[in-house]
Every structure is written in C-alpha cells, then in structure tokens.
Write a protein that holds these residues in place. Structure first.
Motif, PDB file in Angstrom:
ATOM      1  N   PRO A 259       0.810  -1.228   0.000  1.00  0.00           N
ATOM      2  CA  PRO A 259       0.000   0.000   0.000  1.00  0.00           C
ATOM      3  C   PRO A 259       0.841   1.274   0.000  1.00  0.00           C
ATOM      4  CG  PRO A 259      -0.957  -1.604   1.502  1.00  0.00           C
ATOM      5  CD  PRO A 259       0.374  -2.153   1.086  1.00  0.00           C
ATOM      6  N   GLU A 260       1.891   1.298   0.797  1.00  0.00           N
ATOM      7  CA  GLU A 260       2.735   2.489   0.851  1.00  0.00           C
ATOM      8  C   GLU A 260       3.465   2.717  -0.480  1.00  0.00           C
ATOM      9  OE1 GLU A 260       1.808   1.277   4.906  1.00  0.00           O
ATOM     10  OE2 GLU A 260       2.711   0.152   3.251  1.00  0.00           O
ATOM     11  N   VAL A 261       3.917   1.627  -1.094  1.00  0.00           N
ATOM     12  CA  VAL A 261       4.588   1.742  -2.393  1.00  0.00           C
ATOM     13  C   VAL A 261       3.607   2.267  -3.439  1.00  0.00           C
ATOM     14  CG1 VAL A 261       5.761   0.481  -4.239  1.00  0.00           C
ATOM     15  CG2 VAL A 261       6.248  -0.083  -1.848  1.00  0.00           C
ATOM     16  N   GLY A 262       2.390   1.721  -3.427  1.00  0.00           N
ATOM     17  CA  GLY A 262       1.385   2.171  -4.387  1.00  0.00           C
ATOM     18  C   GLY A 262       1.016   3.628  -4.197  1.00  0.00           C
ATOM     19  N   ALA A 263       0.883   4.057  -2.937  1.00  0.00           N
ATOM     20  CA  ALA A 263       0.543   5.451  -2.666  1.00  0.00           C
ATOM     21  C   ALA A 263       1.664   6.382  -3.127  1.00  0.00           C
ATOM     22  CB  ALA A 263       0.278   5.643  -1.170  1.00  0.00           C
ATOM     23  N   GLU A 264       2.903   5.949  -2.958  1.00  0.00           N
ATOM     24  CA  GLU A 264       4.028   6.772  -3.404  1.00  0.00           C
ATOM     25  C   GLU A 264       4.045   6.881  -4.929  1.00  0.00           C
ATOM     26  OE1 GLU A 264       7.500   9.096  -3.554  1.00  0.00           O
ATOM     27  OE2 GLU A 264       5.979   8.780  -2.016  1.00  0.00           O
ATOM     28  N   LEU A 265       3.734   5.783  -5.610  1.00  0.00           N
ATOM     29  CA  LEU A 265       3.655   5.837  -7.070  1.00  0.00           C
ATOM     30  C   LEU A 265       2.534   6.782  -7.506  1.00  0.00           C
ATOM     31  CD1 LEU A 265       4.512   4.925  -9.877  1.00  0.00           C
ATOM     32  CD2 LEU A 265       3.003   2.943  -9.628  1.00  0.00           C
ATOM     33  N   ALA A 266       1.384   6.692  -6.848  1.00  0.00           N
ATOM     34  CA  ALA A 266       0.262   7.580  -7.167  1.00  0.00           C
ATOM     35  C   ALA A 266       0.651   9.043  -6.942  1.00  0.00           C
ATOM     36  CB  ALA A 266      -0.951   7.215  -6.319  1.00  0.00           C
ATOM     37  N   ARG A 267       1.438   9.289  -5.891  1.00  0.00           N
ATOM     38  CA  ARG A 267       1.900  10.667  -5.629  1.00  0.00           C
ATOM     39  C   ARG A 267       2.821  11.139  -6.745  1.00  0.00           C
ATOM     40  NH1 ARG A 267       6.021  13.543  -3.846  1.00  0.00           N
ATOM     41  NH2 ARG A 267       7.403  11.727  -3.690  1.00  0.00           N
ATOM     42  N   ARG A 268       3.731  10.264  -7.177  1.00  0.00           N
ATOM     43  CA  ARG A 268       4.668  10.646  -8.235  1.00  0.00           C
ATOM     44  C   ARG A 268       3.952  10.824  -9.573  1.00  0.00           C
ATOM     45  NH1 ARG A 268      10.637   8.320  -7.094  1.00  0.00           N
ATOM     46  NH2 ARG A 268      10.564   8.383  -4.810  1.00  0.00           N
ATOM     47  N   TRP A 269       2.838  10.152  -9.730  1.00  0.00           N
ATOM     48  CA  TRP A 269       2.018  10.326 -10.931  1.00  0.00           C
ATOM     49  C   TRP A 269       1.100  11.546 -10.823  1.00  0.00           C
ATOM     50  CZ3 TRP A 269       0.049   4.649 -12.038  1.00  0.00           C
ATOM     51  CH2 TRP A 269       1.028   3.960 -12.771  1.00  0.00           C
TER      52      TRP A 269
ATOM     53  N   PRO B   6      -5.008  12.360  -7.936  1.00  0.00           N
ATOM     54  CA  PRO B   6      -5.728  13.068  -6.867  1.00  0.00           C
ATOM     55  C   PRO B   6      -5.456  12.481  -5.493  1.00  0.00           C
ATOM     56  CG  PRO B   6      -7.165  12.692  -8.744  1.00  0.00           C
ATOM     57  CD  PRO B   6      -5.895  11.936  -9.029  1.00  0.00           C
ATOM     58  N   ASN B   7      -5.500  13.351  -4.487  1.00  0.00           N
ATOM     59  CA  ASN B   7      -5.191  12.945  -3.124  1.00  0.00           C
ATOM     60  C   ASN B   7      -6.130  11.858  -2.614  1.00  0.00           C
ATOM     61  OD1 ASN B   7      -3.587  13.333  -0.694  1.00  0.00           O
ATOM     62  ND2 ASN B   7      -5.439  14.191   0.220  1.00  0.00           N
ATOM     63  N   VAL B   8      -7.395  11.874  -3.065  1.00  0.00           N
ATOM     64  CA  VAL B   8      -8.329  10.839  -2.600  1.00  0.00           C
ATOM     65  C   VAL B   8      -7.878   9.453  -3.038  1.00  0.00           C
ATOM     66  CG1 VAL B   8     -10.345  12.332  -2.434  1.00  0.00           C
ATOM     67  CG2 VAL B   8      -9.839  11.227  -4.612  1.00  0.00           C
ATOM     68  N   ILE B   9      -7.268   9.351  -4.217  1.00  0.00           N
ATOM     69  CA  ILE B   9      -6.763   8.055  -4.694  1.00  0.00           C
ATOM     70  C   ILE B   9      -5.533   7.657  -3.890  1.00  0.00           C
ATOM     71  CG2 ILE B   9      -5.762   6.838  -6.662  1.00  0.00           C
ATOM     72  CD1 ILE B   9      -7.531   8.495  -8.494  1.00  0.00           C
ATOM     73  N   GLN B  10      -4.643   8.610  -3.645  1.00  0.00           N
ATOM     74  CA  GLN B  10      -3.459   8.317  -2.827  1.00  0.00           C
ATOM     75  C   GLN B  10      -3.866   7.792  -1.452  1.00  0.00           C
ATOM     76  OE1 GLN B  10      -0.460  11.463  -2.726  1.00  0.00           O
ATOM     77  NE2 GLN B  10      -1.225  12.289  -4.657  1.00  0.00           N
ATOM     78  N   GLN B  11      -4.856   8.426  -0.826  1.00  0.00           N
ATOM     79  CA  GLN B  11      -5.309   8.006   0.498  1.00  0.00           C
ATOM     80  C   GLN B  11      -5.932   6.616   0.468  1.00  0.00           C
ATOM     81  OE1 GLN B  11      -7.985  11.070   1.818  1.00  0.00           O
ATOM     82  NE2 GLN B  11      -6.365  12.290   2.757  1.00  0.00           N
ATOM     83  N   ALA B  12      -6.751   6.355  -0.533  1.00  0.00           N
ATOM     84  CA  ALA B  12      -7.409   5.053  -0.617  1.00  0.00           C
ATOM     85  C   ALA B  12      -6.397   3.929  -0.716  1.00  0.00           C
ATOM     86  CB  ALA B  12      -8.355   5.020  -1.823  1.00  0.00           C
ATOM     87  N   ILE B  13      -5.325   4.160  -1.468  1.00  0.00           N
ATOM     88  CA  ILE B  13      -4.280   3.146  -1.611  1.00  0.00           C
ATOM     89  C   ILE B  13      -3.485   3.024  -0.317  1.00  0.00           C
ATOM     90  CG2 ILE B  13      -2.165   2.531  -2.852  1.00  0.00           C
ATOM     91  CD1 ILE B  13      -3.317   4.066  -5.278  1.00  0.00           C
TER      92      ILE B  13
END
Length: 274
Positions: free
Chosen positions: A179-189, A192-199
């Motif tokens: 989950p943390e790796v996925g959220a970091e990838l979403a941040r680098r992409w 939206p913050n809601v997607i980062q949080q969900a991951i």
C-alpha cells in the motif's frame, strides 16, 4: 530499506501518458465539456482505440457503430469516460514480465473495483472514483513485481502467512508494504489525493484521515473479493465470511444479490482494457 531506495532501484518507473494526466485534470474541471475532452482523447491513439472498442461493445452498443471519439464519448457518458481513461492509462503503464500473470492481476483488481462501486453507491460516495481506486488499489505490488524482483522476493516471503496478515508482515519485515509503495507511485504520478489516500490506508482504514471514506470502501471490497474467491462466488458461505465492524452500515443481502451481474459486466470491461 525505505521506499526511496525501492524507487531508486527500479529498473524503470512506469509513466502515465501526459495526455491522460491532462485529461484527468480536465475531468475535474467543472467547465469542461465532452466535446473538448473528446478532442484531447484523440491525441492518444491507444486510449482512443479502447474507448471506441468499449462504446461498440455489447454493454454500450447502440443502433449503429460509434466511429468518432466524440460520438463514443456521448454514448459512454462523462463518468464512464473518466473511469475508462484512468483505467486505460494505468493498465497501459505496465508491461508483462516472466513469472507474473499480468492479466490475472488486472482481472482481480477490476473485481475489487466493481465491488467498491457497489459499496460506494450504498454509502453515498462517488461510485466512479471508488471504482478507479479499486482498479489501482494494488499497483504497489504490480510496480514491485514488474520492476524490482529482488524486493518482490522479500515481500513475497513476508506475505506467505496469507492475505489477512499480509500488510502487517510486510511492514514488520521491511518497514513498508505494497500500500505504501502504491501510494508513493500515485503521488509521483500526481494523481488526486483521494486516490493516494485510498491506496495508502486500505490495510488500516480506521487510521485514515477524517472524512475519507474511500480507504474503508477499498478495505471492504478486498475482504468481499477474497470471500468470493474462497467460496466460489457470491454464495451464502461467502456472505457469512464477510462480517465484523468493518461492515457496519452495509446491507450485505443487497450487495450479494447485485454482485454476480455487476462482476460479469466489469470482467468484460477489464477484458477490453487488458
């Protein structure tokens, strides 16, 4: 090892096309029109082809074929189009590698997404954003499995006790999990913050920021998906396996009645994209 080292060791960082990133910003702009969105979609031949395929599929097909992106956009509608653009961009960012079933990975992700959409409708949350979060919930695993095999082996060893304790085991062994790796990838992409949080909070939804319902919805969807796989579909046994405080306020009877038709439709949707 920390997440920065993981990203530094990646053989290559997958990227979302700039056209797709621009489109997501355009979707969030209340002044955007389907016509202007269609013009931007036409700039990406891969996304354009997938949109035409979906618009002409059995699920959306009208009395005639859609031959233009603007016509397809009108047929699909704003919300479906937004979901398709994001899902197309994300699925296209990763390439198949040996010893990893990429198609099966996406089919399971879309199953979680379909369940998340139903749960969102029950709780008054934006169903299409929930679907997108479901599609993307496990991109951390995908990134590691396809780009950092040495890290993948360590995470896989940490996860062998089963799904229920997987995130805790990953964190215990490495200090972070998928989950943390996925959220970091979403941040680098720049998603939206809601997607980062969900991951990021899918494995610990009660720790999510206040007024952030999507982590809980994704956590619920994962539990339901695992129950369906363990018990051969939307059976009484699968519904009995889904219980506890996580599901307070959810009408499980209604959810399980809706699941078969919805999951079949979303599986066809996934087949078009992968």
């Amino acid at each position: 090892m920390d997440i920065e080292h993981v990203f530094a060791d990646l053989q290559s960082l997958p990227s979302i096309p700039k056209v797709a990133q621009d489109l997501m910003l355009q979707f969030d702009n209340p002044s955007s029109s389907l016509e202007s969105i269609a013009r931007n979609i036409e700039k990406d031949p891969v996304i354009s082809a997938k949109i035409l395929r979906l618009a002409n599929s059995a699920r959306f097909r009208g009395s005639r074929d859609s031959s233009s992106i603007e016509d397809a956009a009108m047929r699909l509608g704003f919300n479906t189009l937004r979901t398709l653009v994001m899902a197309s961009a994300v699925t296209g960012a990763f390439k198949a590698v040996p010893n990893f079933d990429l198609k099966d990975f996406w089919l399971k992700s879309f199953e979680v997404a379909g369940i998340a959409r139903l749960l969102a409708k029950q709780t008054g949350v934006d169903a299409e954003i929930a679907f997108t979060c479901g599609v993307m919930h496990n991109i951390g695993e995908l990134l590691i499995q396809t780009g950092a095999p040495a890290v993948a082996e360590r995470l896989n060893n940490a996860s062998r006790s089963g799904a229920s304790g997987r995130a805790a085991n990953e964190t215990l062994h490495l200090g972070f999990g998928y989950p943390e790796v996925g959220a970091e990838l979403a941040r680098r992409w720049h998603l939206p913050n809601v997607i980062q949080q969900a991951i990021a909070f899918q494995a610990r939804p009660m720790q999510a920021p206040e007024n952030a319902p999507l982590p809980r919805i994704i956590a619920q969807a994962i539990v339901v998906c695992e129950a369906l796989q363990e018990h051969g579909g939307a059976t009484p046994e699968a519904m009995a396996a889904v219980s506890g405080p996580l599901f307070d306020g959810i009408d499980l009877d209604t959810l399980f009645k809706q699941l078969p038709a919805v999951l079949e439709a979303d599986q066809a949707f996934a087949q078009l994209l992968t």
